[in-house]
Structure formats: structure tokens, C-alpha cells
Write a protein that holds these residues in place. Sequence first.
Motif, PDB file in Angstrom:
ATOM      1  N   PHE A 161       0.837  -1.207   0.000  1.00  0.00           N
ATOM      2  CA  PHE A 161       0.000   0.000   0.000  1.00  0.00           C
ATOM      3  C   PHE A 161       0.875   1.261   0.000  1.00  0.00           C
ATOM      4  O   PHE A 161       0.545   2.244  -0.672  1.00  0.00           O
ATOM      5  CB  PHE A 161      -0.960  -0.029   1.200  1.00  0.00           C
ATOM      6  CG  PHE A 161      -1.871  -1.214   1.162  1.00  0.00           C
ATOM      7  CD1 PHE A 161      -2.930  -1.257   0.272  1.00  0.00           C
ATOM      8  CD2 PHE A 161      -1.645  -2.322   1.958  1.00  0.00           C
ATOM      9  CE1 PHE A 161      -3.761  -2.369   0.192  1.00  0.00           C
ATOM     10  CE2 PHE A 161      -2.460  -3.439   1.892  1.00  0.00           C
ATOM     11  CZ  PHE A 161      -3.512  -3.462   1.009  1.00  0.00           C
ATOM     12  N   LYS A 201     -21.241   2.046  -7.386  1.00  0.00           N
ATOM     13  CA  LYS A 201     -21.161   1.133  -6.238  1.00  0.00           C
ATOM     14  C   LYS A 201     -21.406   1.904  -4.930  1.00  0.00           C
ATOM     15  O   LYS A 201     -22.104   1.437  -4.043  1.00  0.00           O
ATOM     16  CB  LYS A 201     -19.780   0.476  -6.238  1.00  0.00           C
ATOM     17  CG  LYS A 201     -19.589  -0.569  -5.177  1.00  0.00           C
ATOM     18  CD  LYS A 201     -18.147  -1.013  -5.157  1.00  0.00           C
ATOM     19  CE  LYS A 201     -17.257   0.185  -4.888  1.00  0.00           C
ATOM     20  NZ  LYS A 201     -15.847  -0.156  -4.828  1.00  0.00           N
ATOM     21  N   GLU A 235     -15.454   3.301   9.416  1.00  0.00           N
ATOM     22  CA  GLU A 235     -15.094   2.884   8.060  1.00  0.00           C
ATOM     23  C   GLU A 235     -13.571   2.672   7.969  1.00  0.00           C
ATOM     24  O   GLU A 235     -12.825   3.601   7.647  1.00  0.00           O
ATOM     25  CB  GLU A 235     -15.519   3.999   7.069  1.00  0.00           C
ATOM     26  CG  GLU A 235     -15.287   3.649   5.621  1.00  0.00           C
ATOM     27  CD  GLU A 235     -15.020   4.873   4.748  1.00  0.00           C
ATOM     28  OE1 GLU A 235     -14.876   6.007   5.268  1.00  0.00           O
ATOM     29  OE2 GLU A 235     -14.934   4.675   3.528  1.00  0.00           O
ATOM     30  N   ARG A 290      -4.372   2.643   6.996  1.00  0.00           N
ATOM     31  CA  ARG A 290      -3.035   2.369   7.536  1.00  0.00           C
ATOM     32  C   ARG A 290      -1.978   3.307   6.948  1.00  0.00           C
ATOM     33  O   ARG A 290      -0.878   3.409   7.484  1.00  0.00           O
ATOM     34  CB  ARG A 290      -2.653   0.907   7.293  1.00  0.00           C
ATOM     35  CG  ARG A 290      -2.418   0.540   5.860  1.00  0.00           C
ATOM     36  CD  ARG A 290      -1.953  -0.925   5.728  1.00  0.00           C
ATOM     37  NE  ARG A 290      -0.763  -1.148   6.506  1.00  0.00           N
ATOM     38  CZ  ARG A 290      -0.376  -2.324   7.011  1.00  0.00           C
ATOM     39  NH1 ARG A 290      -1.096  -3.388   6.785  1.00  0.00           N
ATOM     40  NH2 ARG A 290       0.732  -2.443   7.696  1.00  0.00           N
ATOM     41  N   LEU A 334      -4.901   3.835  11.400  1.00  0.00           N
ATOM     42  CA  LEU A 334      -5.031   2.556  12.107  1.00  0.00           C
ATOM     43  C   LEU A 334      -4.768   1.425  11.126  1.00  0.00           C
ATOM     44  O   LEU A 334      -5.247   1.482   9.983  1.00  0.00           O
ATOM     45  CB  LEU A 334      -6.463   2.354  12.627  1.00  0.00           C
ATOM     46  CG  LEU A 334      -7.014   3.258  13.720  1.00  0.00           C
ATOM     47  CD1 LEU A 334      -8.483   2.897  13.976  1.00  0.00           C
ATOM     48  CD2 LEU A 334      -6.203   3.114  14.991  1.00  0.00           C
TER      49      LEU A 334
HETATM   50  C1  LIG Z   1      -8.924  -0.462  -2.467  1.00  0.00           C
HETATM   51  S1  LIG Z   1      -8.736   0.719  -1.195  1.00  0.00           S
HETATM   52  C2  LIG Z   1     -10.443   0.833  -0.620  1.00  0.00           C
HETATM   53  C3  LIG Z   1     -10.930   2.231  -0.438  1.00  0.00           C
HETATM   54  C4  LIG Z   1     -12.305   2.487   0.138  1.00  0.00           C
HETATM   55  N1  LIG Z   1     -12.666   1.629   1.230  1.00  0.00           N
HETATM   56  C5  LIG Z   1     -13.343   2.431  -0.938  1.00  0.00           C
HETATM   57  O1  LIG Z   1     -14.070   1.447  -1.038  1.00  0.00           O
HETATM   58  O2  LIG Z   1     -13.434   3.386  -1.696  1.00  0.00           O
HETATM   59  C6  LIG Z   1      -8.057  -0.215   0.160  1.00  0.00           C
HETATM   60  C7  LIG Z   1      -7.561   0.664   1.287  1.00  0.00           C
HETATM   61  O3  LIG Z   1      -7.390  -0.128   2.451  1.00  0.00           O
HETATM   62  C8  LIG Z   1      -6.240   0.323   3.132  1.00  0.00           C
HETATM   63  N2  LIG Z   1      -5.772  -0.764   3.993  1.00  0.00           N
HETATM   64  C9  LIG Z   1      -5.212  -1.924   3.626  1.00  0.00           C
HETATM   65  N3  LIG Z   1      -4.925  -2.682   4.695  1.00  0.00           N
HETATM   66  C10 LIG Z   1      -5.328  -1.973   5.773  1.00  0.00           C
HETATM   67  C11 LIG Z   1      -5.309  -2.216   7.168  1.00  0.00           C
HETATM   68  N4  LIG Z   1      -4.793  -3.353   7.672  1.00  0.00           N
HETATM   69  N5  LIG Z   1      -5.819  -1.277   7.993  1.00  0.00           N
HETATM   70  C12 LIG Z   1      -6.340  -0.128   7.497  1.00  0.00           C
HETATM   71  N6  LIG Z   1      -6.358   0.173   6.181  1.00  0.00           N
HETATM   72  C13 LIG Z   1      -5.870  -0.745   5.334  1.00  0.00           C
HETATM   73  C14 LIG Z   1      -5.273   0.668   2.026  1.00  0.00           C
HETATM   74  O4  LIG Z   1      -4.242   1.532   2.466  1.00  0.00           O
HETATM   75  C15 LIG Z   1      -6.216   1.316   1.015  1.00  0.00           C
HETATM   76  O5  LIG Z   1      -6.291   2.691   1.216  1.00  0.00           O
END
Ligand SMILES: C[S@@+](CC[C@H](N)C(=O)[O-])C[C@H]1O[C@@H](n2cnc3c(N)ncnc32)[C@H](O)[C@@H]1O
Length: 204
Positions: free
Chosen positions: A8, A30, A48, A72, A95
Amino acid sequence: MNTPGTYFESQYAHAEDPWHLAERWYDRRKYELTLAALPRPRYRRGFEPGCSVGVLTSLLAPRCDRLLSADRIASAVETTARRTRALEQVTVRRLAVPDEWPEEQFDLVVLSELLYYFDAPTRTRLLQRSAQSLEPGGHLVAVHWNHAVAEHTCTGRDIAAELDALSGLGRLARYDDPDFTLTVHERRHDGGPARSPAQAEGLA
Ligand SMILES: C[S@@+](CC[C@H](N)C(=O)[O-])C[C@H]1O[C@@H](n2cnc3c(N)ncnc32)[C@H](O)[C@@H]1O
């Protein structure tokens, strides 16, 4: 194996919005379906995790008295904070879930395009923490991509099945198309059935 944080970090090192969430019709549609599926007009306290650049955050915020969004990656947290700075009900934190998890209880948890980055044991832990954070009657919304992707451990349909198997939750809604699966589960009151919006309003 869980997708490492370095994946990421490298995505965000190359682009502010690596998945083009603010631009694509796929995501806009979506998000609209996700909002339309929320069983209540308003929530007191939403969570969220994995908020990325905060596009969904800014759409969820008008439905929440308070909304905690988290990611994160520091730059994603900064972009979300900037996008939502006029929305006083939004707090953004850095987080890494599920190891880092807020103490509060919520009546809404939204997991959007996040769970397929984790292996099955971590997904189970994340889903259990989500369910435990919900007040009785609270809603857990999950929405995830269905096509195969190298970094993804599972699809939206797999996640829907895992949620259906989780104790203490009852499914209220499911939307499927070739691209994504969206589910809404309710944390049951005293083991009773989930209540539909019409039942909650005394119409059924
Ligand atoms: C594909 S994006 C999804 C974005 C948003 N939820 C949406 O649907 O528009 C995935 C996100 O999850 C975050 N992410 C991945 N692993 C994570 C973790 N363990 N804790 C928090 N965030 C995390 C990534 O940094 C990234 O910003």
C-alpha cells in the motif's frame, strides 16, 4: 498471507488516489448502491476502516452523526482529512486493522474493498472485531470486487459467505453483480431475527 503494508505504501508513493476512486463510474455507482442499501436514514456512530482517499467517507458522512474513518497509510489519512474538512462529524485516524481497533461501539461498520487483502484467519478476526464493535441492532455493510486479482485472497462472494456464517449476525440484504457483492448484516438483539426497514418502522 496478508498483503504487506509495503504494497500500500508503494501504491500511494506513486499516486494520491491509486485506485482512481474519485473518478470512476464503477466506484460512483457502487457507492450509490451502498448508500441506498443502508437500512436506516441516519446512524449515530459509524466506522469505516480502509477509507483510502475518503470518497465514500464524504458520502457516508451526511448519514452519520459521527463517523470515524481510518487507513493504515498516512497520505491516505491526510487526503481523507482534507476531503472531509468541512464535515465536522468526521474523524480520520491512522489505524492498521484488525490489530489496531477503536474502543468505541458503533451502530454502523462499513468494510468496502478491504477484506480481500487479508488471509482467512485475519479476515475472521477482522469480521469478529467488526461484529463485536456493533451495538445490538447495528449494521455491518460489506462491499467487495468479484473478479480475480493477483493481490486478492478472495472475492466479494466469498466474503458474503463468511459473513453469513458469523454467529450473532443476521443478513438483511444482498446485492450481486459480476463486478461486486454487497451485503448488509444486522447484529441481532438477544439472538432474535434481523429487522427489515419496514419492520423497524412498524409497517410489517
Ligand atoms: C482499495 S482501497 C479501498 C478504499 C475504500 N474503502 C473504498 O471502497 O473506496 C483499500 C484501502 O485499504 C487500506 N488498507 C489496507 N490494509 C489496511 C489495514 N490493515 N488497515 C487499514 N487500512 C488498510 C489501504 O491503504 C487502502 O487505502
